[in-house]
Design a protein around this motif. Structure first.
Motif, short mmCIF file in Angstrom:
data_model
loop_
_atom_site.label_atom_id
_atom_site.label_comp_id
_atom_site.label_asym_id
_atom_site.label_seq_id
_atom_site.Cartn_x
_atom_site.Cartn_y
_atom_site.Cartn_z
N SER A 183 0.99 -1.32 -0.09
CA SER A 183 -0.11 -0.03 -0.08
C SER A 183 0.90 1.48 -0.04
CB SER A 183 -0.91 0.02 1.23
OG SER A 183 -1.90 -1.14 1.14
N ALA A 184 1.84 1.19 0.71
CA ALA A 184 2.91 2.31 0.87
C ALA A 184 3.53 2.69 -0.54
CB ALA A 184 3.88 2.10 1.87
N ALA A 185 3.98 1.67 -1.00
CA ALA A 185 4.41 1.61 -2.46
C ALA A 185 3.45 2.48 -3.44
CB ALA A 185 4.96 0.28 -3.07
N LYS A 186 2.35 2.07 -3.22
CA LYS A 186 1.19 2.46 -4.48
C LYS A 186 1.37 4.11 -4.26
CE LYS A 186 -1.23 -1.80 -5.23
NZ LYS A 186 -2.57 -2.47 -5.03
N LEU A 187 1.20 4.41 -2.83
CA LEU A 187 0.69 5.63 -2.38
C LEU A 187 2.26 6.49 -2.86
CD1 LEU A 187 -1.14 7.89 -0.92
CD2 LEU A 187 0.24 7.00 1.19
N LEU A 188 3.12 6.20 -2.54
CA LEU A 188 4.58 6.84 -2.85
C LEU A 188 4.71 6.93 -4.26
CD1 LEU A 188 7.04 8.15 -1.90
CD2 LEU A 188 8.09 5.96 -1.65
N THR A 189 4.26 6.03 -5.04
CA THR A 189 4.68 5.89 -6.67
C THR A 189 3.77 7.05 -7.01
OG1 THR A 189 5.15 3.67 -6.65
CG2 THR A 189 4.36 4.75 -8.88
N LYS A 190 2.50 7.11 -6.66
CA LYS A 190 1.50 8.04 -6.98
C LYS A 190 2.11 9.48 -6.81
CE LYS A 190 -3.61 8.97 -6.84
NZ LYS A 190 -4.75 8.60 -6.36
N GLU A 191 2.76 9.82 -5.60
CA GLU A 191 3.15 10.96 -5.31
C GLU A 191 4.24 11.61 -5.99
OE1 GLU A 191 3.02 14.75 -3.19
OE2 GLU A 191 1.46 13.00 -3.22
N LEU A 192 4.97 10.49 -6.40
CA LEU A 192 6.57 10.75 -7.23
C LEU A 192 6.14 10.99 -8.67
CD1 LEU A 192 8.82 8.14 -5.40
CD2 LEU A 192 8.76 10.66 -4.96
N GLN A 193 5.35 10.48 -9.47
CA GLN A 193 5.08 10.64 -10.65
C GLN A 193 4.63 12.22 -10.94
OE1 GLN A 193 1.66 7.94 -11.30
NE2 GLN A 193 3.31 6.42 -12.11
N ARG A 194 4.34 13.10 -9.89
CA ARG A 194 3.97 14.30 -10.22
C ARG A 194 5.50 15.37 -9.94
NH1 ARG A 194 -0.57 12.97 -6.92
NH2 ARG A 194 0.16 14.15 -5.18
N LEU A 195 6.37 14.69 -9.67
CA LEU A 195 7.62 15.47 -8.99
C LEU A 195 8.54 15.13 -10.15
CD1 LEU A 195 7.50 14.77 -5.42
CD2 LEU A 195 6.72 16.89 -6.57
N PRO A 196 9.58 16.09 -10.45
CA PRO A 196 10.80 15.71 -11.32
C PRO A 196 11.66 14.91 -10.54
CG PRO A 196 11.00 17.91 -10.62
CD PRO A 196 9.45 17.54 -10.02
N LEU A 197 12.52 14.33 -11.07
CA LEU A 197 13.65 13.38 -10.38
C LEU A 197 14.25 14.33 -9.29
CD1 LEU A 197 14.78 10.78 -10.48
CD2 LEU A 197 16.45 11.36 -11.99
N GLU A 198 14.74 15.41 -9.42
CA GLU A 198 15.77 16.13 -8.69
C GLU A 198 14.87 16.44 -7.35
OE1 GLU A 198 15.26 17.19 -11.51
OE2 GLU A 198 17.22 16.72 -12.56
N GLU A 199 13.63 16.40 -7.32
CA GLU A 199 12.71 16.70 -6.07
C GLU A 199 12.06 15.44 -5.37
OE1 GLU A 199 9.50 19.56 -7.04
OE2 GLU A 199 11.03 20.93 -8.09
N ALA A 200 12.60 14.34 -5.98
CA ALA A 200 11.84 13.01 -5.51
C ALA A 200 12.41 12.89 -4.24
CB ALA A 200 12.18 11.79 -6.44
N SER A 201 13.87 13.14 -3.92
CA SER A 201 14.29 12.72 -2.64
C SER A 201 13.60 13.35 -1.66
CB SER A 201 15.68 13.18 -2.66
OG SER A 201 16.02 14.41 -2.73
N SER A 202 13.01 14.57 -1.73
CA SER A 202 12.39 15.55 -0.61
C SER A 202 11.13 14.75 -0.27
CB SER A 202 12.25 17.02 -1.23
OG SER A 202 11.25 16.74 -2.11
N VAL A 203 10.46 13.70 -1.04
CA VAL A 203 9.33 13.13 -0.78
C VAL A 203 9.86 11.82 -0.07
CG1 VAL A 203 7.36 12.18 -1.57
CG2 VAL A 203 8.06 14.56 -2.27
N ILE A 204 10.61 11.07 -0.91
CA ILE A 204 10.80 9.72 -0.40
C ILE A 204 11.45 9.54 0.86
CG2 ILE A 204 13.00 9.37 -1.86
CD1 ILE A 204 11.81 6.52 -2.62
N VAL A 205 12.72 10.31 1.00
CA VAL A 205 13.37 10.29 2.25
C VAL A 205 12.60 10.22 3.63
CG1 VAL A 205 15.24 10.88 3.81
CG2 VAL A 205 15.84 10.62 1.09
N PRO A 206 11.79 11.23 3.72
CA PRO A 206 10.93 11.48 4.76
C PRO A 206 10.03 10.23 5.04
CG PRO A 206 11.02 13.58 3.77
CD PRO A 206 11.59 12.55 2.84
#
Length: 457
Positions: A47-70
């Motif tokens: 469930s977490a992977a689906k939720l995180l993937t949905k969030e990361l698809q809206r961001l560029p690669l450089e900003e992905a770490s600001s979401v995935i690390v926390p």
């Protein structure tokens, strides 16, 4: 176990049951907890992977770490992100350092690797970022906590089991006492009931089945006492009846012996021409009269001995009292006229009675027979109804107090009366037995002109 008393049996059953349930519970926890935890964590990481993937698809690669690390830190997940060629873009193990997104240089040699000696659950997903960069994201979570928990559970098992056993013993003791105590009271009470004392009873202070049992024991005990009392009364009545029969037979044998002896004496005198017995014609008539009285006496004795008044009294019918009197009076009208007696019958106001008509007719017949026999010639006999009573009055010389005290005794002869005389006393004895069996009250008392018989319904 089969012969053990109720308290230790209940206590051991309860302890065994509780310890068995606790042991089964621990065994189920030990067996099912790892599998259930694995299933639960797998569902959580998917469930977490689906939720995180949905969030990361809206961001560029450089900003992905600001979401995935926390996100990974909060969930205590590890992750690895790779590109289309399998090169690691960024990774983090649980509790380890982070290699940020956007560092595309190198082969990933400095990236953290996952330990192989720990069991992990993984969930892999791929997506394109907002700047059209392909990313393969692998989330992982360690199963080390549940393994540690199982190890700790095994270490705590003896202590927990000991506490549970002590608790089971305490609870079982209290429960067994609570169950057995009221039953023991009932047992003690039933032991006391062996004395058949009427004031013994089980205390009823509960509304459950044990209370119902106490109530049933009390009712059964009181019914038993009532039955015993009834049987004792019946036995007394039977003894009394047997004694009355014995006394009656003794009196009957004595009563029969007297006229037989008299007849035998007269016949011997006539056979041997002794004294006054030479006048055979006179004493043959005397013998005939004595034998006639003897025949009547034997018939009366046989009729009395065959009477089962108690059984006959159960055969009840509804009949007007006037009808009973008319049937009985018809048999004695001719005899009364032959003796110049005035007999009157008044059947108003009539009333209905529910009795054994056969027995009551015998009673009235006996009373009316005595009235016709002992009423002075030319006097009156009155038969009438009053309220719920039948009254028969005959004009005669009233009986004395001494004679009244012997009313109902068989073969009673007033002073000065020959034992072979016409009166046997069986009529009123017969009447008394019948009315006692029918539970009817009567009186036979003198009044100003003679004697009065009153039968109350």
């Amino acid at each position: 176990m089969k012969h053990m008393k109720l308290f230790p049996k209940t206590f051991l059953h309860c302890v065994s049951l509780m310890i068995g349930v606790i042991s089964i519970a621990f065994l189920l926890i030990y067996m099912l907890l790892p599998a259930f935890y694995r299933h639960y964590k797998q569902h959580e990481i998917d469930s977490a992977a689906k939720l995180l993937t949905k969030e990361l698809q809206r961001l560029p690669l450089e900003e992905a770490s600001s979401v995935i690390v926390p996100f990974a830190t909060q969930k205590n997940f590890g992750y690895t992100a790779t590109d289309r060629n399998g090169e690691i873009i960024s990774s983090m193990g649980t509790g380890m350092s982070v290699h940020l997104f956007g560092s595309m240089e190198g082969s990933g040699e400095d990236s953290t690797t996952i330990r192989k000696d720990i069991d992990y659950l993984q969930s892999e997903t791929s997506f394109y970022t907002a700047d059209n960069q392909y990313v393969c994201l692998n989330l992982n979570v360690s199963l080390q906590p549940i393994e540690d928990a199982v190890s700790v559970l095994i270490l705590l098992l003896p202590i927990v089991l000991l506490i549970c056993v002590l608790l089971s013993v305490s609870v079982s003791w209290i429960y067994a006492k609570g169950v057995v105590k009221p039953i023991q009271k009932i047992t003690d009470t039933t032991v006391s009931m062996r004395t058949l004392s009427p004031d013994i009873k089980c205390q009823i202070d509960r509304g459950d089945e044990i209370g119902a049992l106490s109530q049933n024991v009390n009712e059964l005990y009181h019914r038993l006492l009532d039955t015993i009392i009834t049987l004792e009364k019946k036995m007394d009545e039977v003894k009394k009846a047997e004694q009355e029969k014995l006394d009656f037979l003794l009196l009957a044998s004595h009563e029969l012996k007297t006229p037989v002896t008299a007849v035998r004496g007269m016949i011997d005198g006539m056979l041997y021409n002794i004294g006054i017995y030479k006048d055979r014609d006179t004493y043959l008539k005397e013998c005939q009269a004595v034998l006639e009285n003897l025949t009547n006496l034997i018939c009366s004795i046989l009729e009395t001995s065959k009477l089962d008044a108690a059984a006959a009294a159960q055969n009840k019918t509804a009949i007007p009292a006037g009808d009973l009197l008319r049937k009985v009076m018809a048999d004695y009208s001719a005899i009364a006229q032959s003796r110049n007696l005035n007999i009157s019958l008044q059947t108003e106001p009539d009333f209905q009675v529910i009795v054994s008509a056969e027995l009551i007719q015998k009673v009235l017949s006996n009373v009316l027979s005595n009235a016709v026999k002992y009423t002075d010639e030319g006097k009156n006999i009155r038969i009438y109804l009053r309220g719920k009573s039948v009254i028969i009055e005959n004009e005669c010389i009233p009986l004395s107090q001494n004679e009244l005290s012997h009313i109902g005794e068989p073969f009673y002869h007033p002073d000065g009366q020959d034992s072979h005389a016409d009166s046997t006393g069986l009529g009123l004895y017969f009447t008394d037995r019948i009315l006692s069996a029918c539970n009817l009250q009567y009186s036979f008392l003198p009044y100003e002109n003679g004697m009065r018989f009153t039968l109350n319904f």
